[in-house]
Design an enzyme around this catalytic site. Structure first.
Site, short mmCIF file in Angstrom:
data_model
loop_
_atom_site.label_atom_id
_atom_site.label_comp_id
_atom_site.label_asym_id
_atom_site.label_seq_id
_atom_site.Cartn_x
_atom_site.Cartn_y
_atom_site.Cartn_z
N LEU A 372 0.86 -1.18 0.00
CA LEU A 372 0.00 0.00 0.00
C LEU A 372 0.90 1.22 0.00
CD1 LEU A 372 -2.72 -0.93 2.68
CD2 LEU A 372 -2.99 -0.92 0.20
N ASP A 373 0.47 2.30 -0.68
CA ASP A 373 1.21 3.55 -0.60
C ASP A 373 1.37 3.96 0.85
OD1 ASP A 373 1.22 3.60 -3.34
OD2 ASP A 373 -0.38 5.11 -3.51
N THR A 374 2.44 4.67 1.14
CA THR A 374 2.69 5.12 2.51
C THR A 374 1.49 5.87 3.08
OG1 THR A 374 5.05 5.31 2.02
CG2 THR A 374 4.24 6.48 3.97
#
Length: 531
Positions: A372-374
């Site tokens: 997942l994106d940060t």
């Protein structure tokens, strides 16, 4: 200085925007899209003001009043750059004329005609040879049936048959040699013409490279210490090794250069987009954007030395731990908080991977199956064994894993946009602005998202592929929903967080095969109806 737009910069940008609208000369050009920037500065007496800039050229000029000048003005009509540019253009025109010349076209047509006549002549002669061979075979059959009887004087002897066969094969070779000689002569003439074109292309390339080197040597970028480095030196230490086209002509380097050259102290900086969004990248009218990483970041690293600069918000992470929702001997499912890395980055900030390694010290293998994106929160499945990792990867590869996200949009979806549907918009990395992604129908990888509006600004998103920033770009791009996700610092406006959460995850257990489903409450909208 950083990406966060401070109030003085906003006020300065609004002043610049009012000025921009007052100049009729530019309106048509900038409506197609242009980046502008402002830098709030302080002089040695403590008086504050601002500088303004635009990227590249504006109406073919880089010296408009009101804006800071170019770092290096190479656009003088009679200057070295223009003279060399004209010389290169003349070579381009010479190459074009030679490539399109009637003489070269005649040669190419003659070569094609020669090849056609050769093929026809050879095929015709081969047909003659085949007919002659069939006749010889019949005669030989008659000779073999009556070997002791006197031969008919009208029938050729075996020796005559053999000589005829040898002659016809020799004639085939002669025909091939004849056509080859004609073809060689035409090819030689064609090669001579193409060699001239090749030499011109080599000359053009050498002159272009020399001009680029000359240009980048003359872009001498200052920092607050008064130190100057040219662009060749700056980019030699990067993965690019050589400055990309347009380096040094963006707003931020222009603004800082002017400030340092005139002993002004930078306070805060901001850049905003004016006009239509480019075809691939996402840029919204009057939206603020950070300087691009590919062209500007190496330059700014040098120029900002000695200044107290705010940290890059793209690299900010939080120190937190994910919630473990499920665990067995094979895997665990965690709920990642927003702002936490999935895998370790350049900093020592914690990540889901480092947490899982500490939580499961006996686990082997890569562990992280997907990311997942940060800035995105939500569910991740983590493998404890190599076998489980491989099996889960296969499920992602074959698109049997179901992922669902919920997002809040910056503003309600336009009424003309369907309330549900499928977005099919291929994506590729922006070459000079990592980590941004761009729509790329020519070379991008397939990216498909199903969406359904739950309220006017709340959307359920189901990615059928797993491209980087897929949901964020599909929401923000005009060919997608056309509205960024709230808090998206890359493709929209900054907010308290990115309002995107991976709330549902379904997969087959890598050992038992049992279908497993996990859900996670939406942290930014607890009263939201279940998607």
């Amino acid at each position: 200085m950083g990406y966060v737009v401070h109030p003085p910069c906003q006020q300065a940008a609004e002043e610049v925007q009012r000025y921009i609208t007052s100049v009729d000369t530019w309106q048509e050009e900038i409506s197609q899209g242009k980046m502008f920037g402002v830098l709030v500065v302080e002089d040695d007496k403590g008086q504050m003001g601002f500088l303004a800039a635009y990227s590249g050229l504006l109406a073919d000029r880089n010296d408009w009043p009101y804006f800071v000048p170019a770092v290096f003005d190479f656009q003088q009509p009679e200057g070295y750059f223009k003279r060399e540019e004209a010389s290169i253009s003349a070579i381009n025109e010479q190459v074009r004329q030679m490539e399109e010349s009637p003489r070269l076209k005649t040669i190419r047509d003659s070569l094609q005609q020669c090849e056609k006549e050769r093929d026809q002549d050879i095929e015709k002669w081969k047909a003659t040879m085949d007919a002659a061979k069939q006749r010889r075979d019949l005669i030989r059959q008659q000779l073999r049936k009556h070997p002791t009887q006197p031969t008919d004087d009208t029938l050729p002897t075996e020796e005559e048959l053999t000589r005829e066969s040898q002659w016809m094969k020799a004639e085939l070779r002669r025909k091939r040699q004849h056509h080859a000689a004609i073809q060689t002569a035409i090819q030689a003439e064609k090669a001579a013409q193409e060699e001239e074109i090749r030499k011109l292309r080599i000359l053009r390339k050498k002159k272009s490279e020399a001009l680029q080197h000359w240009l980048f040597r003359n872009f001498k970028m200052l920092n607050v210490k008064g130190e100057a480095r040219d662009l060749l030196s700056i980019f030699a230490d990067t993965s690019l090794r050589f400055p990309p086209s347009g380096a040094g002509e963006c707003c931020a380097p222009k603004l800082l250069q002017y400030a340092f050259a005139h002993h002004l102290r930078p306070v805060c900086i901001a850049e905003f987009w004016w006009g239509q969004s480019p075809a691939g990248e996402i840029r919204h009218h009057l939206q603020y954007y950070p300087a691009c990483r590919g062209k500007c970041l190496p330059i700014l690293r040098h120029m900002l030395q000695g200044l107290n600069v705010e940290g890059n918000p793209f690299e900010r992470t939080i120190e937190a731990i994910p919630d473990v929702l499920y665990e067995d001997d094979t895997l665990l499912v965690v709920n990642k908080p927003a702002g936490m890395l999935t895998v370790p980055g350049k900093s020592n900030a914690g990540s889901v991977y480092s947490f899982c390694k500490n939580h499961c010290p006996d686990a082997d293998g890569p562990m992280i199956v997907h990311r997942l994106d940060t800035a995105t929160s939500g569910l991740l499945v983590v493998a404890k064994t190599k076998a489980a990792h491989l099996e889960l990867q296969k499920q992602f590869l074959h698109h049997t894993v179901e992922k669902k996200y919920t997002a809040i949009l910056e503003h309600p979806l336009p009424s003309a946009t369907p309330r549900s549907g499928t977005i099919n918009l291929p994506l590729s990395p922006s070459p000079f602005d990592h980590p941004r992604q761009m729509a790329d129908t020519a070379h991008g990888k397939t990216a498909i998202t199903q969406y359904e509006m739950l309220t006017d600004d709340l959307v359920s998103l189901t990615p059928l592929t797993g491209r980087t920033h897929q949901l964020r770009v599909h929401c923000a791009h005009p060919d997608g929903l056309g509205v960024p996700i709230k808090g998206d610092t890359l493709y929209g406006k900054a907010d308290k967080r990115l309002y995107l959460h991976a709330w549902r995850l379904c997969f087959d257990h890598p050992v038992t095969g049992e279908r497993m489903t996990f859900t996670s409450p939406i942290p930014f909208s607890p009263s939201t109806p279940t998607p």
